[in-house]
Design a protein around this motif. Sequence first.
Motif, PDB file in Angstrom:
ATOM      1  N   SER A  21      48.211 -19.976  19.293  1.00  0.00           N
ATOM      2  CA  SER A  21      49.735 -19.769  20.614  1.00  0.00           C
ATOM      3  C   SER A  21      49.056 -21.336  21.076  1.00  0.00           C
ATOM      4  CB  SER A  21      49.426 -19.122  21.120  1.00  0.00           C
ATOM      5  OG  SER A  21      50.513 -19.259  22.258  1.00  0.00           O
ATOM      6  N   ILE A  22      48.234 -21.882  21.809  1.00  0.00           N
ATOM      7  CA  ILE A  22      47.702 -22.803  22.823  1.00  0.00           C
ATOM      8  C   ILE A  22      48.032 -24.114  21.112  1.00  0.00           C
ATOM      9  CG2 ILE A  22      45.950 -24.744  23.500  1.00  0.00           C
ATOM     10  CD1 ILE A  22      44.487 -21.615  24.667  1.00  0.00           C
ATOM     11  N   ALA A  23      47.130 -23.733  20.100  1.00  0.00           N
ATOM     12  CA  ALA A  23      47.391 -25.202  18.724  1.00  0.00           C
ATOM     13  C   ALA A  23      48.524 -25.414  18.410  1.00  0.00           C
ATOM     14  CB  ALA A  23      46.794 -25.010  17.980  1.00  0.00           C
ATOM     15  N   GLY A  24      49.823 -24.038  18.906  1.00  0.00           N
ATOM     16  CA  GLY A  24      51.189 -24.128  17.822  1.00  0.00           C
ATOM     17  C   GLY A  24      51.000 -23.753  16.926  1.00  0.00           C
ATOM     18  N   ALA A  25      50.501 -23.327  16.678  1.00  0.00           N
ATOM     19  CA  ALA A  25      50.013 -22.435  15.246  1.00  0.00           C
ATOM     20  C   ALA A  25      50.142 -20.871  15.047  1.00  0.00           C
ATOM     21  CB  ALA A  25      49.296 -23.285  14.502  1.00  0.00           C
ATOM     22  N   GLU A  26      50.286 -20.181  13.892  1.00  0.00           N
ATOM     23  CA  GLU A  26      50.501 -18.654  13.899  1.00  0.00           C
ATOM     24  C   GLU A  26      48.879 -18.774  13.498  1.00  0.00           C
ATOM     25  OE1 GLU A  26      52.291 -15.022  11.323  1.00  0.00           O
ATOM     26  OE2 GLU A  26      53.126 -17.410  10.867  1.00  0.00           O
ATOM     27  N   PRO A  27      48.803 -17.567  14.306  1.00  0.00           N
ATOM     28  CA  PRO A  27      47.112 -17.331  13.476  1.00  0.00           C
ATOM     29  C   PRO A  27      46.762 -17.104  12.111  1.00  0.00           C
ATOM     30  CG  PRO A  27      47.552 -15.834  14.434  1.00  0.00           C
ATOM     31  CD  PRO A  27      48.464 -16.758  14.861  1.00  0.00           C
ATOM     32  N   ARG A  28      45.574 -17.822  11.330  1.00  0.00           N
ATOM     33  CA  ARG A  28      45.505 -16.852   9.899  1.00  0.00           C
ATOM     34  C   ARG A  28      44.752 -15.406   9.892  1.00  0.00           C
ATOM     35  NH1 ARG A  28      42.058 -22.469   7.742  1.00  0.00           N
ATOM     36  NH2 ARG A  28      43.784 -23.915   8.554  1.00  0.00           N
ATOM     37  N   ALA A  29      45.821 -15.338   9.378  1.00  0.00           N
ATOM     38  CA  ALA A  29      45.728 -13.620   8.309  1.00  0.00           C
ATOM     39  C   ALA A  29      43.924 -13.078   8.107  1.00  0.00           C
ATOM     40  CB  ALA A  29      46.033 -13.216   7.388  1.00  0.00           C
ATOM     41  N   ASN A  30      43.271 -14.190   8.029  1.00  0.00           N
ATOM     42  CA  ASN A  30      41.813 -13.721   7.113  1.00  0.00           C
ATOM     43  C   ASN A  30      40.996 -12.965   8.737  1.00  0.00           C
ATOM     44  OD1 ASN A  30      41.314 -16.215   7.633  1.00  0.00           O
ATOM     45  ND2 ASN A  30      40.085 -17.375   6.723  1.00  0.00           N
ATOM     46  N   GLN A  31      41.198 -14.779  10.191  1.00  0.00           N
ATOM     47  CA  GLN A  31      40.813 -14.388  10.734  1.00  0.00           C
ATOM     48  C   GLN A  31      40.771 -12.927  11.536  1.00  0.00           C
ATOM     49  OE1 GLN A  31      38.669 -16.104  11.984  1.00  0.00           O
ATOM     50  NE2 GLN A  31      38.463 -17.648   9.955  1.00  0.00           N
ATOM     51  N   LEU A  32      42.128 -12.705  11.776  1.00  0.00           N
ATOM     52  CA  LEU A  32      42.704 -11.202  11.841  1.00  0.00           C
ATOM     53  C   LEU A  32      42.261 -10.117  11.462  1.00  0.00           C
ATOM     54  CD1 LEU A  32      46.500 -12.586  12.992  1.00  0.00           C
ATOM     55  CD2 LEU A  32      44.720 -12.274  14.417  1.00  0.00           C
ATOM     56  N   PHE A  33      42.251 -10.391  10.220  1.00  0.00           N
ATOM     57  CA  PHE A  33      41.654  -9.276   9.559  1.00  0.00           C
ATOM     58  C   PHE A  33      40.361  -8.873   8.938  1.00  0.00           C
ATOM     59  CE2 PHE A  33      46.186  -8.332   7.407  1.00  0.00           C
ATOM     60  CZ  PHE A  33      46.476  -7.288   7.283  1.00  0.00           C
ATOM     61  N   GLY A  34      40.239 -10.316   9.313  1.00  0.00           N
ATOM     62  CA  GLY A  34      38.368 -10.462   9.090  1.00  0.00           C
ATOM     63  C   GLY A  34      37.976  -9.425  10.716  1.00  0.00           C
ATOM     64  N   ALA A  35      38.415  -9.586  11.909  1.00  0.00           N
ATOM     65  CA  ALA A  35      37.862  -9.158  13.313  1.00  0.00           C
ATOM     66  C   ALA A  35      38.309  -7.787  13.175  1.00  0.00           C
ATOM     67  CB  ALA A  35      38.995 -10.055  14.109  1.00  0.00           C
ATOM     68  N   LYS A  36      38.551  -6.554  12.290  1.00  0.00           N
ATOM     69  CA  LYS A  36      39.062  -5.326  12.560  1.00  0.00           C
ATOM     70  C   LYS A  36      37.782  -4.915  11.889  1.00  0.00           C
ATOM     71  CE  LYS A  36      42.531  -5.168  14.504  1.00  0.00           C
ATOM     72  NZ  LYS A  36      43.510  -3.811  15.850  1.00  0.00           N
ATOM     73  N   PRO A  37      36.901  -4.037  12.325  1.00  0.00           N
ATOM     74  CA  PRO A  37      35.186  -3.381  12.116  1.00  0.00           C
ATOM     75  C   PRO A  37      35.979  -1.821  11.451  1.00  0.00           C
ATOM     76  CG  PRO A  37      36.534  -2.925  14.562  1.00  0.00           C
ATOM     77  CD  PRO A  37      37.217  -3.546  14.292  1.00  0.00           C
TER      78      PRO A  37
END
Length: 303
Positions: A21-37
């Motif tokens: 959000s700070i960078a003004g960009a949508e987060p990458r999906a791999n980071q979101l899915f990779g964070a799910k344990p």
Amino acid sequence: MFTIRRVVGAGLIALLAVSASIAGAEPRANQLFGAKPEASRQKSQPIGFYSKGCAAGNVQLPETGPTWQAMRLSRNRNWGQPEMIDFIKDLSAYAATVGWKGLYVGDISQPRGGPMTSGHASHQVGLDVDIWMKPATNLRLSRRDREKISSINVRAESQRSVNGNWTATHAAILKKAALDPRVDRIFVTPPVKIQFCKTAKRKDRKWLQKIRPIYGHNYHFHVRLKCPKGARGCVTQKPTVKELSKGGTGCDETLEWWVTDYLNPPKASKSAKPAKPTPKKKSARDFTMSDLPNQCSAVLASR
């Protein structure tokens, strides 16, 4: 442990979202899915395509079973759809009847599938698995051992044939997998396909259609299952060789592509016009949630 994983995972996702959000960009999906344990608490279903999707209700392959061991546990990629977990158990049990103690199982999928932070472009819907070429001789490996030991290479230095590591047991296991009706295709190093084309009997060659040659698969073979029956959100892969009814095995295509075109590419004519640069395709690591099926947002948000 699971509670801690959930808290840490939620914290990482929140941090990624804030940073994006700070960078003004949508987060990458791999980071979101990779964070799910852990897997989502949803009905099991593969969503989207093998290289652009996610997986609801994945099941974790136990780290150790009677005829298998999951490798590289630190990656947390021993999750898959129920059909995949059943397939691995079945094939490993067969491996134990033909000379090995079972199978060493590489990456399947992340807990909720989706694009990965490293490695594969596919393995996103819980229907892909990498199985090591290294014969399973010890099913009591420690977690540390599973991080350190490596598989074996079955491709000769010339890259035109298999080497001495290739055995009749490798062939039997791969053929068994190809004959399984759940399997759509199996990716192998091209010399393995060439070896099968040379040795398979004339009246027993239909299963060869599922053996697909691709570079980079000399240490493992990659099994891809078909979309399970009733999985409406799963996108089936289109055939790339002749239909079985026409007798296609892919053998001629493999020899022509690998030996002639890939290893010894034809020289371009001096008078030929330079090829137009093709637009760079978006990498799976660059996907955002808007690139994935809409249902993947619910998979990611599920508790």
